[in-house]
Design an enzyme around this catalytic site. Structure first.
Site, PDB file in Angstrom:
ATOM      1  N   GLU A 232      -9.905  -4.580   4.376  1.00  0.00           N
ATOM      2  CA  GLU A 232      -8.420  -4.923   3.853  1.00  0.00           C
ATOM      3  C   GLU A 232      -7.142  -5.272   4.532  1.00  0.00           C
ATOM      4  O   GLU A 232      -7.229  -3.732   4.917  1.00  0.00           O
ATOM      5  CB  GLU A 232      -8.001  -4.010   2.734  1.00  0.00           C
ATOM      6  CG  GLU A 232      -7.282  -4.412   1.442  1.00  0.00           C
ATOM      7  CD  GLU A 232      -6.714  -3.872   0.780  1.00  0.00           C
ATOM      8  OE1 GLU A 232      -6.029  -3.774  -0.703  1.00  0.00           O
ATOM      9  OE2 GLU A 232      -7.929  -2.473  -0.040  1.00  0.00           O
ATOM     10  N   ASP A 234      -3.473  -4.969   4.061  1.00  0.00           N
ATOM     11  CA  ASP A 234      -2.086  -5.216   3.082  1.00  0.00           C
ATOM     12  C   ASP A 234      -0.470  -5.921   4.423  1.00  0.00           C
ATOM     13  O   ASP A 234       0.035  -4.839   4.348  1.00  0.00           O
ATOM     14  CB  ASP A 234      -1.946  -3.721   2.383  1.00  0.00           C
ATOM     15  CG  ASP A 234      -2.572  -3.463   1.037  1.00  0.00           C
ATOM     16  OD1 ASP A 234      -3.565  -4.310   0.798  1.00  0.00           O
ATOM     17  OD2 ASP A 234      -3.298  -2.248   1.351  1.00  0.00           O
ATOM     18  N   GLU A 237       3.204  -5.085   0.288  1.00  0.00           N
ATOM     19  CA  GLU A 237       2.626  -4.546  -1.446  1.00  0.00           C
ATOM     20  C   GLU A 237       3.883  -4.049  -1.855  1.00  0.00           C
ATOM     21  O   GLU A 237       5.189  -3.322  -0.745  1.00  0.00           O
ATOM     22  CB  GLU A 237       1.842  -3.061  -1.647  1.00  0.00           C
ATOM     23  CG  GLU A 237       0.806  -3.642  -1.412  1.00  0.00           C
ATOM     24  CD  GLU A 237      -0.813  -2.883  -1.646  1.00  0.00           C
ATOM     25  OE1 GLU A 237      -0.781  -2.251  -2.772  1.00  0.00           O
ATOM     26  OE2 GLU A 237      -0.739  -1.188  -0.896  1.00  0.00           O
ATOM     27  N   HIS A 248      -6.320  -1.181   6.061  1.00  0.00           N
ATOM     28  CA  HIS A 248      -7.514  -0.409   5.856  1.00  0.00           C
ATOM     29  C   HIS A 248      -8.860  -0.304   6.244  1.00  0.00           C
ATOM     30  O   HIS A 248      -9.734  -1.504   5.505  1.00  0.00           O
ATOM     31  CB  HIS A 248      -7.934  -0.626   3.579  1.00  0.00           C
ATOM     32  CG  HIS A 248      -6.636  -0.063   3.266  1.00  0.00           C
ATOM     33  ND1 HIS A 248      -7.072   0.874   2.540  1.00  0.00           N
ATOM     34  CD2 HIS A 248      -5.462  -0.446   2.580  1.00  0.00           C
ATOM     35  CE1 HIS A 248      -5.528   1.313   2.244  1.00  0.00           C
ATOM     36  NE2 HIS A 248      -4.935   0.254   2.218  1.00  0.00           N
TER      37      HIS A 248
END
Length: 459
Positions: A232, A234, A237, A248
């Site tokens: 993942e 990101d 956010e 991640h």
């Protein structure tokens, strides 16, 4: 995302997903054109772009009628006595994107409303994926490229998260790998992320009914025995107060199903095959408390452009990820990312590198699950294979989004390095409160561009 295994609180009363396909509502994906760029000012519009609603939000009913397979946070035990039978007996249906979920597009802009009152009750939050066609997700190979979009977070207060990110989902939503999945990407199947979430109701073509427990603090959610894991990234956010971007990595380089505590979670946070914490760059947490927010350097009262660059060690798409850079454009001006101002860390840091991640973990006394799962080199392998773009809006039933926009953990000294992440009070973000006070909240994503480094923005 930080605690997404328990944080996901998007919900539609009496709605769920399955693997067969129903015929009550025709599935029509909202159009969302975007641009592919090769040089400054040289961009081509991808007019076939469209978005699809994640299947976890959809109405699912018995295949021969319209009896709910799942109501509130409870499965119908007759239709769904076990995982395999449930997948055989249940059908996922099409979505009314605007009326039911508050999802609309206009030109190259996607608006996602937090609360939508509809004929079935009330929808809270949503998650969609960018499609290449009606049956396949758009796959982004991020290495030696940059990804750019405009965003308006002015109506996202404390406790909400307008999240845009990449997950290494299957291009067809698992349709070809799992023969019992008859819905596929057209109906938004195949979700995974680094939290190995166990609230996904169908995984790998089977239901997640076995071991399912309804959440005590969320009338529309629960967890089963299985979770679904993958790399993942990101990109974004954020609300109007704080933002972070975070890689991640995971050990596997495709979506996999996990079981029980091997999925990590509250009882075994670092027990999964993925990095749940990531290596985050949050300007406020890193010491610049006047960079991002209303009236600040990046003024969240107005729309702005977010640029993320994925730099490799060879300067080519075949290299290994070594740095993730961030910059902004607002009011016709390029805004370089904030610098780090944390004791024990170099003040020259303004991007994510392996050394930055190592130093951050030490300075904040955080568990280094990032390097344990391969660090930037690990997630680089997922980026090379291609990842799916996810766009969402959500609130947080576990930590009230304090990990993004307040002091967290709340019992720690807010003056200690890494604890303060934003200016929101530690009493903010309670879902039952924010779902009332922020009923008109929304996020607008627009002007998505992807291409060679330096090609997607001007000032």
């Amino acid at each position: 995302m930080f605690h997404k295994v328990a944080l996901i609180s998007f919900a539609l009363i009496s709605v769920v997903h399955a693997q067969l396909v129903g015929t009550y509502q025709t599935e029509t994906h909202p159009k969302l054109p975007w641009q592919r760029c090769t040089g400054s000012g040289s961009c081509t519009t991808v007019s076939a772009g469209n978005v699809v609603l994640d299947s976890n939000w959809r109405w699912v009913h018995n295949k021969d009628g319209y009896t709910n397979c799942y109501t509130g946070n409870t499965w119908n035990a007759t239709i769904c006595p076990n995982n395999k039978a449930c997948a055989t007996n249940c059908a996922v249906d099409g979505a009314d994107y605007s009326a039911t979920y508050g999802i609309t597009t206009s030109g190259n802009a996607l608006t996602m409303k937090f609360i939508t009152n509809n004929a079935n009750g009330k929808n809270i939050g949503s998650r969609v994926y960018l499609m290449a066609s009606d049956t396949k997700y758009e796959m982004f190979k991020l290495l030696n490229q940059e990804f750019t979009f405009d965003v308006d977070v002015s109506k996202l207060p404390c406790g909400l998260n307008g999240a845009l990110y990449f997950s290494q989902m299957d291009e067809d939503g698992g349709l070809s790998r799992f023969s019992t999945n008859k819905a596929g990407a057209k109906y938004g199947t195949g979700y995974c992320d680094s939290q190995c979430p166990r609230d996904i109701k169908f995984i790998n073509g089977e239901a997640n009914v076995e071991g399912w427990k309804g959440a005590s603090n969320d009338a529309n959610a629960g967890t089963g025995n299985y979770g679904t894991c993958c790399h993942e990234m990101d990109i974004w956010e954020a609300n109007s107060i704080s933002t972070a971007y975070t890689p991640h990595p995971c050990d596997a380089h495709q979506q996999i199903r996990c079981s029980g505590t091997a999925c990590g979670g509250a009882d075994n946070r670092y027990g999964s095959s993925c990095d749940p914490d990531g290596c985050d760059y949050n300007s406020f947490r890193l010491g610049d408390k006047s960079f991002y927010g209303p009236g600040m350097t990046v003024d969240t009262k107005q729309k702005f452009t977010v640029v993320t660059q994925f730099i490799t060690d060879s300067g080519t798409a075949s290299g290994t990820l070594k740095e993730i850079r961030r910059l902004y454009v607002q009011g016709g001006k390029v805004i370089q990312n904030s610098k780090v101002n944390v004791p024990g860390m170099s003040s020259s840091y303004d991007s994510i590198t392996e050394q930055f991640c190592d130093d951050t973990k030490t300075a904040f006394d955080d568990t280094d699950s990032h390097s344990a799962h391969g660090g930037l080199a690990g997630i680089s392998q997922g980026m090379a294979k291609g990842m799916v773009l996810v766009l969402s809006i959500w609130d947080d039933h576990t930590a009230n989004m304090l990990w993004l926009d307040s002091n967290y953990p709340t019992e720690e000294d807010p003056e200690a390095p890494g604890v303060a992440r934003g200016t929101c009070p530690t009493t903010s973000g309670v879902p039952s409160e924010v779902e009332q006070s922020a009923a008109d909240a929304q996020v607008i994503y627009s002007n998505i561009k992807f291409g060679n480094i330096g090609s997607t923005y001007t000032a």
